[in-house]
Design an enzyme around this catalytic site. Structure first.
Site, PDB file in Angstrom:
ATOM      1  CG  HIS A  33      -1.961   1.129   1.119  1.00 55.97           C
ATOM      2  ND1 HIS A  33      -3.259   0.913   0.700  1.00 55.97           N
ATOM      3  CD2 HIS A  33      -1.881   2.463   1.369  1.00 55.97           C
ATOM      4  CE1 HIS A  33      -3.928   2.051   0.708  1.00 55.97           C
ATOM      5  NE2 HIS A  33      -3.107   3.014   1.109  1.00 55.97           N
ATOM      6  CB  CYS A  34       3.193   2.905  -1.470  1.00 60.45           C
ATOM      7  SG  CYS A  34       3.571   1.816  -2.841  1.00 60.45           S
ATOM      8  NE  ARG A 132     -10.097  11.598   6.866  1.00 59.20           N
ATOM      9  CZ  ARG A 132      -9.056  11.108   6.213  1.00 59.20           C
ATOM     10  NH1 ARG A 132      -8.503  11.799   5.240  1.00 59.20           N
ATOM     11  NH2 ARG A 132      -8.562   9.925   6.519  1.00 59.20           N
ATOM     12  CE1 TYR A 159      -8.670   4.075   5.166  1.00 56.23           C
ATOM     13  CE2 TYR A 159      -8.600   5.873   3.588  1.00 56.23           C
ATOM     14  CZ  TYR A 159      -8.283   5.351   4.838  1.00 56.23           C
ATOM     15  OH  TYR A 159      -7.588   6.112   5.750  1.00 56.23           O
ATOM     16  CG  HIS A 183      -5.030   2.106   6.220  1.00 55.85           C
ATOM     17  ND1 HIS A 183      -3.961   1.542   5.538  1.00 55.85           N
ATOM     18  CD2 HIS A 183      -5.323   3.255   5.538  1.00 55.85           C
ATOM     19  CE1 HIS A 183      -3.626   2.331   4.527  1.00 55.85           C
ATOM     20  NE2 HIS A 183      -4.434   3.360   4.497  1.00 55.85           N
ATOM     21  CG  ASP A 258      -0.824   5.311   3.687  1.00 58.31           C
ATOM     22  OD1 ASP A 258      -1.252   5.223   2.519  1.00 58.31           O
ATOM     23  OD2 ASP A 258      -1.280   6.129   4.511  1.00 58.31           O
ATOM     24  CG  ASN A 263      -5.393  13.770   3.610  1.00 56.90           C
ATOM     25  OD1 ASN A 263      -5.339  14.939   3.260  1.00 56.90           O
ATOM     26  ND2 ASN A 263      -5.883  12.809   2.834  1.00 56.90           N
TER      27      ASN A 263
HETATM   28  C1  0GY Z   1      -4.329   6.238   2.560  1.00 59.08           C
HETATM   29  C2  0GY Z   1      -5.148   7.103   3.402  1.00 59.08           C
HETATM   30  C3  0GY Z   1      -5.700   8.276   3.075  1.00 59.08           C
HETATM   31  C4  0GY Z   1      -5.786   8.846   1.767  1.00 59.08           C
HETATM   32  C5  0GY Z   1      -5.908   8.191   0.613  1.00 59.08           C
HETATM   33  O1  0GY Z   1      -6.168   8.028  -1.644  1.00 59.08           O
HETATM   34  C6  0GY Z   1      -6.126   8.787  -0.693  1.00 59.08           C
HETATM   35  O2  0GY Z   1      -6.270  10.005  -0.785  1.00 59.08           O
HETATM   36  O3  0GY Z   1      -5.832   6.886   0.585  1.00 59.08           O
HETATM   37  C7  0GY Z   1      -6.315   9.060   4.161  1.00 59.08           C
HETATM   38  O4  0GY Z   1      -6.388  10.291   4.033  1.00 59.08           O
HETATM   39  O5  0GY Z   1      -6.739   8.448   5.177  1.00 59.08           O
HETATM   40  O6  0GY Z   1      -4.591   5.053   2.456  1.00 59.08           O
HETATM   41  O7  0GY Z   1      -3.389   6.717   1.952  1.00 59.08           O
END
Ligand code: 0GY
Length: 306
Positions: A33-34, A132, A159, A183, A258, A263
């Protein structure tokens, strides 16, 4: 002259000098996950995005991979790029077989376009329920996407926030593709490990053979990273939750950095410490091998040796 949108106020940039981890990742480790962000000059951000990040390019991602001793990456489409997968695909292609992708696609996507994504290295789609980050998508649109991707052998990455699982789990269980959760379903780690919320999550994992990313202690922690006293045991309040998932579902867990950590508000993690978090949650060599190598290889590079 091209002008770029300013970063979201308070935006924290990824950490430029990650430490050398004390834990040596086994050969074949997959960062499952990145993300990449832009660079904006090449890959503009989506107009409907909810945040404007710093750039985080494929070359910077690959440099981190090599520094930490990671072998492969799974690059997940970041919401700031909407359904334009160009930056993610460019990174996956440039990795020369050492990366796979998870895309965001619209429900009216055609079979030909899906096959092109598959040929480029995409193996899943991401459905995001974190309010969000995205505007809500209707369930029937997501079901349509799941039906289209299932014949390719792809999976759906989910997610969501833990409080929303109760409302969503029947829908998730109806999807005709394997499920992967980001997560750990975002548990509130100030609540009990054996309390109703995390128990619901573990039941959901069990019933649906869900694969769980035991990632993002830096996002889930309440107590925060360690004091700067040389101690590398970071994010200890998240450890019992992740360790429980690893112990109960050793063949269904995945790990990821990640990076570049979108954020985050409190701090930006030292990615070296995120590697040293691994032996706290996967305590035996066998658990580590499954988490870091065997499980992600089976999902993203089936039939290939690490
Ligand atoms: C993550 C978590 C976040 C953001 C995103 O794609 C994204 O914008 O996944 C988050 O803000 O919790 O997995 O990178």
């Amino acid at each position: 002259m091209t002008t770029f949108a300013p970063k979201t106020p308070g935006w924290l940039d990824w950490y430029p000098g990650p430490s050398e981890p004390a834990f040596r990742l086994p050969h074949g480790t997959v960062d499952a996950h990145c993300h990449v962000f832009g660079p904006q000059a090449e890959f503009p951000l989506a107009p409907e995005r909810k945040y404007t990040p710093c750039d985080a390019s494929k070359d910077q991602l690959f440099a981190l991979r090599d520094h930490l001793g990671i072998t492969r990456n799974v690059i997940v489409q970041a919401t700031c790029h909407g359904a334009d997968n160009s930056a993610m695909l460019d990174a996956v292609r440039a990795a020369g077989g050492r990366a796979r992708g998870v895309a965001t696609v619209p429900p009216d996507i055609g079979e030909r376009e899906l096959r092109e994504l598959d040929a480029a290295g995409v193996r899943g789609v991401r459905f995001n329920f974190v309010r969000r980050l995205v505007d809500a998508s209707p369930a029937d649109a997501l079901s349509t996407i799941a039906k289209k991707i299932a014949p390719l052998g792809w999976h759906v990455v989910l997610y969501f926030e833990s409080a929303d699982l109760e409302e969503l789990e029947d829908f998730f269980g109806s999807l005709p593709a394997p499920l992967v959760v980001d997560h750990m379903g975002r548990p509130d780690v100030s609540k009990p490990l054996h309390g109703p919320e995390f128990s619901r999550f573990l039941r959901f994992v069990d019933r649906n053979e869900v694969q769980v990313k035991v990632s993002c202690p830096e996002r889930l922690t309440v107590t925060g990273p360690p004091a700067l006293d040389g101690e590398r045991h970071a994010y200890t309040d998240v450890v019992p939750f992740a360790r429980r998932v690893v112990e109960e579902f050793p063949d269904q867990v995945l790990w990821g950095t990640d990076w570049p950590h979108p954020n985050l508000k409190s701090h930006m993690p030292d990615d070296g410490l995120l590697v040293d978090y691994v032996p706290q949650i996967a305590v035996t060599g066998e658990q580590q091998r499954k988490l870091l190598v065997d499980n992600p290889m089976r999902l993203y590079w089936p039939g290939e040796t690490a």
